[in-house]
Enzyme design. Sequence first.
Site, PDB file in Angstrom:
ATOM      1  N   ARG A  28       1.582  15.214  -7.608  1.00 59.84           N
ATOM      2  CA  ARG A  28       1.161  13.911  -7.240  1.00 59.84           C
ATOM      3  C   ARG A  28       0.484  13.167  -8.599  1.00 59.84           C
ATOM      4  NH1 ARG A  28      -3.065  10.900  -3.909  1.00 59.84           N
ATOM      5  NH2 ARG A  28      -2.102   9.397  -2.833  1.00 59.84           N
ATOM      6  N   ILE A  54      -0.011   3.943  -3.833  1.00 59.41           N
ATOM      7  CA  ILE A  54       0.467   5.151  -3.489  1.00 59.41           C
ATOM      8  C   ILE A  54      -0.065   5.595  -2.355  1.00 59.41           C
ATOM      9  CG2 ILE A  54      -1.040   6.541  -5.081  1.00 59.41           C
ATOM     10  CD1 ILE A  54       1.152   8.648  -5.582  1.00 59.41           C
ATOM     11  N   SER A  55       1.005   5.896  -1.113  1.00 63.75           N
ATOM     12  CA  SER A  55       0.491   5.975   0.121  1.00 63.75           C
ATOM     13  C   SER A  55      -0.245   7.307   0.184  1.00 63.75           C
ATOM     14  CB  SER A  55       1.466   6.292   1.042  1.00 63.75           C
ATOM     15  OG  SER A  55       2.418   4.994   1.052  1.00 63.75           O
ATOM     16  N   GLN A  56      -1.341   7.325   1.128  1.00 66.33           N
ATOM     17  CA  GLN A  56      -2.143   8.627   1.474  1.00 66.33           C
ATOM     18  C   GLN A  56      -1.238   9.803   1.795  1.00 66.33           C
ATOM     19  OE1 GLN A  56      -4.944   7.632   4.668  1.00 66.33           O
ATOM     20  NE2 GLN A  56      -5.367   9.872   4.728  1.00 66.33           N
TER      21      GLN A  56
END
Length: 204
Positions: A28, A54-56
């Site tokens: 990530r 950026i999504s969790q």
Amino acid sequence: MRNKLADVLAEKGIADPAVLSAIRAVPRHLFMDSSFEGHAYQDKAFPIAADQTISQPYTVAFQTALLQLKPDHKILEIGTGSGYQTAVLLYLKAKVYSIERQLELFKKTSIFFKKMGYRPKKLIFGDGYKGLPQEGPFDGILVTAGAPEVPKALMSQLKIGGRLVIPVGINNQVMTLFIRKSAKEFEKKELGSFRFVPLLENKN
Ligand code: SAH
């Protein structure tokens, strides 16, 4: 750090072993701006370019699990963003078509994917509200931005048995799963509250 993150997500209720293995595998930190890189394995959303996020990781894992992916499933993602969710889908051997409406992000992520050797079927610069009728129908459609309402085009591009995962709402979103039962029938499930940046329609 990725193993620890996967353990945190498992404690929060992510049970799908394939999804957890994707969290363990996909780096990530490489999908994030270098100023936030050091935080990449916290279970949090972070800013990326063009005022997006950026999504969790929990959200990525939750949405991915709802797709119930099988290898070679054809998946449409709306909101490529950093490409992290795309990479998770690719790790799980999906054939991914992903649409992004911010040119800056589209370009940045396209270049990054080439450099990294990630191979989605297509990355598209455009408006995901319309889906991608020329490539459909899809086994799954994953919307990674908050939709004020469910775009009809997306429902119509699902295979029978296909799954649409979409956060619906304006300030907060309800994670909503539609399973297409027949040409006209959809089963709908509401699966908790989340927060996303908005899905924006191109009105031109
Ligand atoms: N999956 C991404 C999420 C990024 S945030 C990640 O984890 O990095 C949501 C993304 O949806 C943003 O990049 C935003 O620009 C994009 N988006 C919003 N409305 C859209 C639309 N109508 N079509 C395509 N992308 C859209």
